[in-house]
Design a protein around this motif. Structure first.
Motif, short mmCIF file in Angstrom:
data_model
loop_
_atom_site.label_atom_id
_atom_site.label_comp_id
_atom_site.label_asym_id
_atom_site.label_seq_id
_atom_site.Cartn_x
_atom_site.Cartn_y
_atom_site.Cartn_z
N THR A 100 0.80 -1.22 0.00
CA THR A 100 0.00 0.00 0.00
C THR A 100 0.83 1.27 0.00
N ARG A 101 2.08 1.18 0.44
CA ARG A 101 2.88 2.40 0.54
C ARG A 101 3.46 2.77 -0.82
N ALA A 102 3.34 4.04 -1.18
CA ALA A 102 3.82 4.48 -2.50
C ALA A 102 5.25 4.99 -2.44
N HIS A 103 5.76 5.30 -1.26
CA HIS A 103 7.09 5.88 -1.16
C HIS A 103 7.64 5.61 0.23
N LYS A 104 8.89 5.95 0.46
CA LYS A 104 9.54 5.68 1.73
C LYS A 104 9.26 6.74 2.78
N ASP A 105 8.71 7.87 2.37
CA ASP A 105 8.38 8.91 3.33
C ASP A 105 7.14 8.51 4.10
N GLU A 106 6.70 9.40 4.99
CA GLU A 106 5.48 9.12 5.74
C GLU A 106 4.34 8.95 4.75
N PRO A 107 3.59 7.83 4.84
CA PRO A 107 2.54 7.56 3.85
C PRO A 107 1.41 8.57 3.97
N SER A 108 0.65 8.69 2.91
CA SER A 108 -0.48 9.60 2.89
C SER A 108 -1.62 9.01 3.71
N PRO A 109 -2.59 9.86 4.12
CA PRO A 109 -3.77 9.33 4.81
C PRO A 109 -4.49 8.26 4.01
N GLU A 110 -4.53 8.40 2.68
CA GLU A 110 -5.17 7.37 1.86
C GLU A 110 -4.53 6.01 2.10
N GLU A 111 -3.19 5.99 2.09
CA GLU A 111 -2.49 4.73 2.32
C GLU A 111 -2.76 4.18 3.72
N LEU A 112 -2.73 5.07 4.70
CA LEU A 112 -2.95 4.64 6.07
C LEU A 112 -4.33 4.03 6.25
N PHE A 113 -5.35 4.77 5.83
CA PHE A 113 -6.72 4.29 6.03
C PHE A 113 -7.00 3.01 5.25
N SER A 114 -6.52 2.94 4.03
CA SER A 114 -6.80 1.75 3.22
C SER A 114 -6.17 0.51 3.84
N THR A 115 -5.01 0.65 4.46
CA THR A 115 -4.37 -0.49 5.12
C THR A 115 -5.07 -0.81 6.43
N TRP A 116 -5.36 0.21 7.23
CA TRP A 116 -6.02 -0.04 8.52
C TRP A 116 -7.38 -0.71 8.34
N GLU A 117 -8.09 -0.32 7.28
CA GLU A 117 -9.41 -0.91 7.04
C GLU A 117 -9.32 -2.42 6.80
N LYS A 118 -8.14 -2.90 6.41
CA LYS A 118 -7.95 -4.34 6.19
C LYS A 118 -7.43 -5.04 7.44
N VAL A 119 -6.44 -4.44 8.07
CA VAL A 119 -5.75 -5.18 9.14
C VAL A 119 -6.48 -5.15 10.47
N ILE A 120 -7.24 -4.09 10.76
CA ILE A 120 -7.92 -4.03 12.07
C ILE A 120 -9.01 -5.08 12.20
N PRO A 121 -9.91 -5.26 11.20
CA PRO A 121 -10.90 -6.34 11.34
C PRO A 121 -10.25 -7.71 11.44
N ALA A 122 -9.07 -7.86 10.86
CA ALA A 122 -8.42 -9.17 10.84
C ALA A 122 -7.96 -9.64 12.21
N VAL A 123 -7.86 -8.74 13.19
CA VAL A 123 -7.49 -9.16 14.54
C VAL A 123 -8.72 -9.54 15.36
N GLY A 124 -9.89 -9.47 14.74
CA GLY A 124 -11.11 -9.86 15.43
C GLY A 124 -11.91 -8.72 16.00
N GLN A 125 -11.55 -7.50 15.68
CA GLN A 125 -12.24 -6.33 16.21
C GLN A 125 -13.56 -6.11 15.47
N ASP A 126 -14.64 -5.91 16.23
CA ASP A 126 -15.92 -5.53 15.64
C ASP A 126 -15.80 -4.08 15.17
#
Length: 949
Positions: free
Chosen positions: A331-357
């Motif tokens: 998801t990361r486009a560059h080595k600098d701090e990722p954009s909010p788009e990158e952050l949210f798109s990744t979090w939307e996948k990994v947070i439910p995967a730990v079992g969080q409602d």
């Protein structure tokens, strides 16, 4: 938080959590003249590089937030007509330099535009000091004070909720956080002061600061972490003009400001429909500590733990078979701090995967959950855990720790009720020469003390007064004469006048209690040897030493020959009527108790010891130095006794071999009008001028001795210290590395271990386990060859708290724990010995390379390496650090920006105060009290001065 929808943990299992080293709170960091913090980060550049959340409205953030992520705040910004305008980098640079933001170069403070100076660093021989790459080393010094970076951190549950919420809900959560930040800033701004008048003796509140606020979504490990940086520029408007301002009140109210922020954020989340779950903190033994925190109800603890790891490697295979690392790489486009788009798109996948409602509808509408409530007395007990006198801000902080998550109104109501139950103590004293027409709030505000503390103090002084003329415990002078004559003949030297006077005072000229004070390294051992002989010659032959630790007791026994134990153990035996030693069943009228390092013993312990000695009709000697490190617990018992009885004094330093070092050590002490060293803590308060002059004098002497080593960043300073420590010609056990907190100890230990491994001193793989000291658990990494410190007395193993050991072997057991073979250093004159421990049953170990200054009291080494921490250095801690030196070299390391603060603090005292000595408020009623916190805070909240919420 006590509404009818709450349910109490008495009915359901109480949510608990372990004590965490990663607990987040408001952070306040000074910036150098280049705009960098002590880590070397350029805060101005960092903030301005942040991407705007406003550009994401519509998909990632729902409703328009009304402002960009970077925005102006503060009443000063309103006066400069900045509120609501875009934050321009050029304006930030101008304000950072002390100029008006309009580009007209109007000076807003006296030293506007003053640039830092690039200075070449020199080594001990006066040659340019080289970096590992061979280039010369430079440090930036001085320049205009750019300002302070003030960071408000949201709880992890709020950050996670923001990460997976719907776009519209994200907007609401961000607004809730921003409003709470504004409330915290409002509180801080109301506390800041500046100086006016001749010599700056008039202290007035500022009318406004200029602040740039900037939101961030993630931490450095790209885990959800909502926080807001607030750049507080070094200019302020007050009394009709612009100028600089003082940061002391900012730091003094730092915790209280965080309390205001957290209370408003909890209430704001509640208004959005979320429940607040209060959690009880437990120690490693699963005992309730009394501290409470809060989280959003429904955010699982497992989710919080998974995204609080501080490493990317722990979160495994979360979504679509991808590891966390692979998900980020995708998801990361560059080595600098990722954009909010990158952050949210990744979090939307990994947070439910730990079992969080992650269904917002399921999370809203939940009732508050409260942990077992803490009583007012339990709050007062915690409030006075380390101090006898508290201010309103301390009450605010402690109430919030006991009742986290309640509304701001309930918080202030609790503070008000507790104040009304306490004894009012007079304001902090100030030198008359510093008292202008307006004084700082700290010199006019009422302070408070628990009535129990006041009772203890009054009992101590009453006991001292009652037995001051007790003749039954006095040694006849003819016996003292004889003992001194025999001693001088035996040792082949003549006692100094002050040594002789001390012996007569303790033995013949005092009653049931007596005090001897001595400067650091003054040779109190000689006097102790003499008075022991005098008492024994008079039939008072049951001497027992009491010390702050078992290790110190062993040292006292070795030096004096008297039986000794920790004061905790002695009081336990006395309270329960147990036999004291093999030859001493209990106290009698022939008993003499020697309380060593009495300046480090709290009032209650002194009171209990006096009670037992008085009941037996024996004698108590308190010996130590009130000008060194104070007690951990509240009060200063030695000061209370010496105020009533006076004290013998030893002022000649004998520890330091070098004349320059002795001169520096003496410079840490104050002198009276006759030039005599002051060894009590009841002297008149020093003026600002005297504090600055004293600090400058000590600093000048340290610099002349080559003892100051400043660097641009803390990391550079740590690297230099590690190199010098590794290259030291002294044996490792003769190198004393002093720190002020666990974080610095951990960072330096890592650097030292890297160097030791490069030099072949460590062998095999590194192994990590959880070590323990008292109630703290921490990750600890060891290999064969590492030095470790024992952190618990254990008679079965034959070890004491503070013993040093070397790791000889490490094996992994069948249960996954580590089995260590340790070689423990023996006591002087005794051989080392081997012990074996399994970390499943016994983990009382810590890395053995660093010691805190407090732990090092009583130590003496030829080489002392001191890593300074500006927040924690004062005259007392610096004195103890320096006077650990015996013969060769002391050196203080630190970042330039922090060492500049240390320089101003070397003359500042941080001694423990006693309520009865400070005076009750009624005795000082002619002073006008400062407004209460409720009055002051309410006034600022009600006042509409154009600050945009």
């Amino acid at each position: 938080m006590g509404d009818s929808g709450s349910r109490w943990s008495g009915l359901e299992p109480c949510p608990t959590r372990q004590i965490s080293d990663t607990e987040r709170m408001l952070k306040l960091t000074p910036l150098t003249g280049t705009g960098n913090n002590a880590r070397g980060d350029n805060v101005l550049e960092y903030l301005h590089a942040t991407q705007s959340l406003k550009d994401l409205t519509g998909y990632y953030i729902g409703a328009d937030l009304g402002e960009d992520t970077m925005r102006w705040r503060g009443h000063g910004a309103a006066m400069l007509d900045l509120l609501g305008k875009d934050v321009d980098k050029a304006a930030m640079i101008e304000l950072a330099a002390g100029f008006s933001p309009d580009g007209m170069k109007e000076k807003l403070c006296q030293n506007a535009g003053k640039l830092p100076e690039k200075v070449l660093k020199l080594d001990k021989g006066g040659n340019p000091r080289l970096l590992p790459n061979g280039h010369p080393d430079f440090v930036w010094k001085g320049g205009h004070q750019v300002g302070y970076d003030c960071v408000f951190n949201a709880p992890k549950s709020v950050s996670l909720l923001l990460a997976f919420a719907t776009p519209d809900e994200r907007s609401a959560i961000l607004k809730a956080h921003r409003d709470a930040v504004d409330q915290g800033l409002e509180y801080m701004e109301s506390k800041v002061e500046t100086r006016r008048g001749k010599a700056g003796i008039d202290v007035i509140p500022v009318d406004g600061l200029v602040i740039t606020s900037c939101d961030h979504l993630a931490n450095r490990n790209l885990e959800p972490h909502l926080h807001t940086h607030n750049m507080l520029y070094g200019v302020a408007y007050a009394d009709g003009k612009w100028g600089g301002w003082e940061s002391s009140e900012l730091f003094r109210h730092q915790k209280a400001a965080d309390t205001i922020y957290m209370a408003h954020l909890a209430e704001n989340m509640r208004r959005l429909g979320y429940g607040i779950e209060q959690q009880a903190e437990v120690d490693p033994d699963q005992q309730d500590t009394g501290v409470r925190s809060w989280k959003v109800a429904g955010i699982d603890d497992a989710t919080i733990a998974a995204f609080s790891t501080r490493t990317h490697e722990v979160l495994e295979a979360m979504t679509e078979g991808l590891s966390h690392q692979e998900a980020w790489a995708k998801t990361r486009a560059h080595k600098d701090e990722p954009s909010p788009e990158e952050l949210f798109s990744t979090w939307e996948k990994v947070i439910p995967a730990v079992g969080q409602d992650c269904n917002i509808a399921n999370l809203k509408g939940r009732a508050d959950i409260l942990a077992t409530p803490r009583s007012d007395d339990e709050i007062l007990e915690a409030l006075h855990a380390t101090t006898a006198i508290v201010a309103e801000k301390d009450l605010l902080w402690e109430v919030s720790r006991a009742r986290a998550g309640q509304s701001p109104e309930a918080l202030l109501a609790d503070v008000k009720r507790l104040k009304e139950s306490m004894v009012e103590i007079a304001p902090e004293r100030q030198a008359a020469v510093d008292q202008g027409v307006h004084v700082s709030r700290r010199y006019s505000e009422t302070r408070f003390a628990w009535s129990k503390i006041v009772d203890w103090e009054q009992d101590v002084q009453a006991r001292a007064e009652a037995r001051k003329d007790d003749l039954s415990v006095r040694v006849p002078e003819r016996i003292v004469d004889s003992v001194i004559a025999d001693y001088q003949q035996e040792k082949g030297f003549t006692l100094s006048d002050e040594q002789r006077n001390a012996v007569y005072h303790l033995c013949s000229n005092s009653g049931g209690h007596a005090v001897m004070a001595g400067v650091a390294g003054s040779g109190k051992t000689t006097v102790a040897d003499l008075y022991k002989r005098c008492f024994e010659a008079n039939g008072q032959d049951k001497l027992i030493g009491a010390c702050t630790s078992r290790k110190a007791a062993g040292k006292l026994k070795e030096e004096s020959g008297m039986e000794a134990m920790s004061i905790t153990k002695l009081l336990m035996k006395l309270d329960n009527g147990h036999k004291l030693t093999k030859d001493i069943p209990g106290l009698t009228n022939k008993s003499v108790i020697v309380l060593d390092e009495a300046g480090m013993v709290d009032t209650e312990a002194v009171r209990r010891l006096m009670r037992h000695v008085d009941e037996a009709g024996g004698k108590l000697i308190l010996q130590g130095d009130q000008r060194q490190l104070p007690a951990v617990r509240p009060g200063a018992g030695m000061s209370l006794v010496s105020e009533k009885l006076g004290q013998a004094e030893l002022t000649e330093i004998r520890r330091q071999k070098n004349a320059e070092d002795r001169d520096i050590a003496i410079a840490f002490y104050d002198r009276d009008a006759q030039g005599r060293i002051i060894l009590h803590n009841r002297s008149e308060p020093k003026s600002r001028r005297d504090v600055v002059a004293k600090g400058a004098n000590i600093w000048k002497k340290l610099e002349a001795r080559g003892a100051i080593d400043a660097y641009n960043t803390r990391g550079e300073a740590m690297d230099a210290l590690a190199r010098d420590w590794l290259d030291s010609p002294h044996a490792i056990d003769n190198r004393l590395l002093l720190v002020h907190d666990y974080a610095d100890s951990q960072a330096l230990t890592e650097k030292l271990r890297e160097g030791l491994r490069e030099r072949g001193a460590l062998a095999g793989d590194d192994h990590t386990f959880q070590g323990r000291r008292d109630k703290r658990l921490y990750d600890m990494t060891v290999a064969v060859g590492d030095r470790v410190r024992i952190t618990k007395n254990d008679n079965d193993l034959g070890v004491e708290n503070g013993d040093m050991a070397q790791v000889e072997s490490i094996t992994r057991t069948a249960t996954g724990s580590l089995a260590f073979g340790l070689r423990v250093e023996g006591k002087p004159g005794q051989p080392s010995f081997a012990v074996a421990v399994d970390t499943d049953q016994w983990n009382h170990l810590q890395a053995g390379y660093c010691r805190t200054v407090h732990d090092a009291q009583g130590q003496g080494k030829p080489a002392v390496f001191h890593f300074a921490n500006a927040r924690m250095v004062d005259n007392q801690s610096a004195l103890v650090a320096f006077t650990r030196l015996t013969s060769d070299k002391y050196r203080m390391y630190g970042a330039e920006v922090e060492l500049e603060q240390v320089k101003t603090r070397l003359g500042a005292d941080r001694l423990k105060q006693n309520a009865v000595q400070e005076g009750f408020w009624k005795q000082h009623a002619q002073k006008r009290p400062a407004p209460t916190m409720e009055q002051e805070y309410d006034r600022h909240l009600q006042q509409d001065r154009g600050v945009q919420r």
